[in-house]
Design a protein around this motif. Sequence first.
Motif, PDB file in Angstrom:
ATOM      1  N   HIS A   1     -13.194  -2.232  -0.337  1.00  0.00           N
ATOM      2  CA  HIS A   1     -13.809  -1.277   0.537  1.00  0.00           C
ATOM      3  C   HIS A   1     -15.367  -1.003   0.304  1.00  0.00           C
ATOM      4  O   HIS A   1     -15.632  -0.586  -0.756  1.00  0.00           O
TER       5      HIS A   1
ATOM      6  N   ARG B   1       0.886  -1.183  -0.050  1.00  0.00           N
ATOM      7  CA  ARG B   1       0.159  -0.105   0.031  1.00  0.00           C
ATOM      8  C   ARG B   1       0.766   1.301  -0.017  1.00  0.00           C
ATOM      9  O   ARG B   1       1.799   1.370   0.662  1.00  0.00           O
TER      10      ARG B   1
ATOM     11  N   SER C   1      -5.820   4.424   0.026  1.00  0.00           N
ATOM     12  CA  SER C   1      -4.580   4.377   0.740  1.00  0.00           C
ATOM     13  C   SER C   1      -3.593   5.083   0.135  1.00  0.00           C
ATOM     14  O   SER C   1      -2.442   5.593   0.638  1.00  0.00           O
TER      15      SER C   1
ATOM     16  N   VAL D   1      -7.661   3.529  -8.933  1.00  0.00           N
ATOM     17  CA  VAL D   1      -8.722   3.128  -8.232  1.00  0.00           C
ATOM     18  C   VAL D   1      -9.966   2.837  -9.127  1.00  0.00           C
ATOM     19  O   VAL D   1     -10.176   3.339 -10.161  1.00  0.00           O
TER      20      VAL D   1
ATOM     21  N   GLU E   1      -7.218  -0.803  -6.211  1.00  0.00           N
ATOM     22  CA  GLU E   1      -7.957  -0.635  -5.152  1.00  0.00           C
ATOM     23  C   GLU E   1      -9.468  -0.369  -5.542  1.00  0.00           C
ATOM     24  O   GLU E   1      -9.500   0.609  -6.292  1.00  0.00           O
TER      25      GLU E   1
ATOM     26  N   ALA F   1      -8.324  -5.518  -0.848  1.00  0.00           N
ATOM     27  CA  ALA F   1      -8.652  -4.219  -1.606  1.00  0.00           C
ATOM     28  C   ALA F   1      -9.744  -3.752  -2.010  1.00  0.00           C
ATOM     29  O   ALA F   1     -10.154  -2.589  -2.777  1.00  0.00           O
TER      30      ALA F   1
END
Length: 518
Positions: A413, A55, A294, A300, A385, A411
């Motif tokens: 969320h 990360r 992160s 992302v 992520e 990874a």
Amino acid sequence: MAAFNRFRLFHWLLAGFFLGAYLSGDDAETLHIWLGYGLLVLLVWRLLIVPLRLRGFPQLLPPKGQLKTPSRLAVGKWLTAAALGSFAMASLIGLGMVDNGDVLAVLPGVGPDVFGAASDINFVGWMGDAEEVHEFFANLGLWLIGLHVLYVLLFRRPLVWPMLRGVSRPGAAAEPAAPRLSGAPAAAQSLTRLRVVARHEETADSCSLLLQVPQEQRSRFVAKPGQFLTVQVPGEEGPVRRCYSLSQLPDSEGVLRVTIKRARAGKVSNWLLDNLKAGDWLEALPPAGRFVPSSLDQDVLLLGAGSGITPLRAILQAVLQQGTGQVLLFYACRDGDSVIFADELTRLAAAYPERFTLCIWLDAQQGIPDSQAMARQLADWPVAEAFICGPEAFMGNAKAALRLRGVAESAIHQESFALTSTRRDVPGTASRLKVTLAGRQHSVPVAGQQVVLQAMEQAGLEPPQACRAGVCGVCRCRVVTGQASMLSNQVLSEEEQRQGWILACQAVVGSPFVELQY
């Protein structure tokens, strides 16, 4: 100090000393060799980090999507990769040219035969003139570094000072960690009156409120992209609190923006949209939440539906304006009229065509997206992520789609503020609770089936809390001794639960004694 920036700062300082020794000629040959060893170690370490995907450490090469459509950002990555490759070749050739045994023999307790004579390990003899090849790759690397410095000065000037200092850029997100609430002063959980400076109707049933933070409170209301505000409004049975995500980064004047969608039976959302206007006041707690990238320099994936776009909009803005990562946003809405931030998203897509891919999915035209449909939309993107926010069914399909794409569980969320009626039937027992708040230990009695948050409040304590429904994570704490189970949980991962983390507003004690740690 950010881990990657610390590594980068040390790397460039060592490279600067190495360059000075290299340009000084034979007078500093031994120092040149030793600094070369150090650079070789750092190079190998950086290459080993690549498959680990630590990360905060960006990828060395541009993502696959940029191989077909090169961007300005990709130029910097290719220059870095080419320079590292050139220096790697120069270092390996130099290692074969030097009598490493004689060099290392200067160390105490090391004999000159540790490597043997240079002729015994000469693996570059076939080159003919290894020194000339070594000099070619060294000079090529220096030219590439010069070009990279020019590239940074022309296109990435905001990165220069933070890189030299080795710290994260202002506003850049650090690695999300459990909020340190133990020992926090009571004022950290006190409400602050924010003035409504404007409201903007986003769609027929959603509205954004611009909230001015008082000058003396702005240090408490510093926010990270993806966090939320907990607001309090009057209710028939007393004040009611709800969490609403920040939909953009705070501006220089301390103005925050929350975007609220009207819920059919939502007491707070309806009160806010029906009553608040410019000039009114709203009470709120400081920003909180762990739905935070992160690193803003990594790629992302953002997957949202309906009002779930709210925290994703703030993350999108932060990555594009403060970072270097690429973003794919998959946004599902009922129809064209229900797309929140439609104009803003269109402008961002036009401003960052090389870094931002926008995919709006309209259920009325394309049907409700399942995991297979979402996986197809992500097919050309690298594993990255991922952040998911929206209704429960959508989040389940989105998570399944990410698994199909090979995204690791760690990874992924999720964020949801939808109150759910799904609660487990958890047996409770009368117990004694030991908890530390504001640096002081307290002993609290807990009745059977009583959640620990309520027990602490009945004892006169003021533990951190917000939604009281197991969806915001503000009351997150860890069981050090004893057992506790949760009635409901929409925040903690299975790994966090195995580590003992619970939500105080949902936790029922299951042993005669429990010790909690905030």
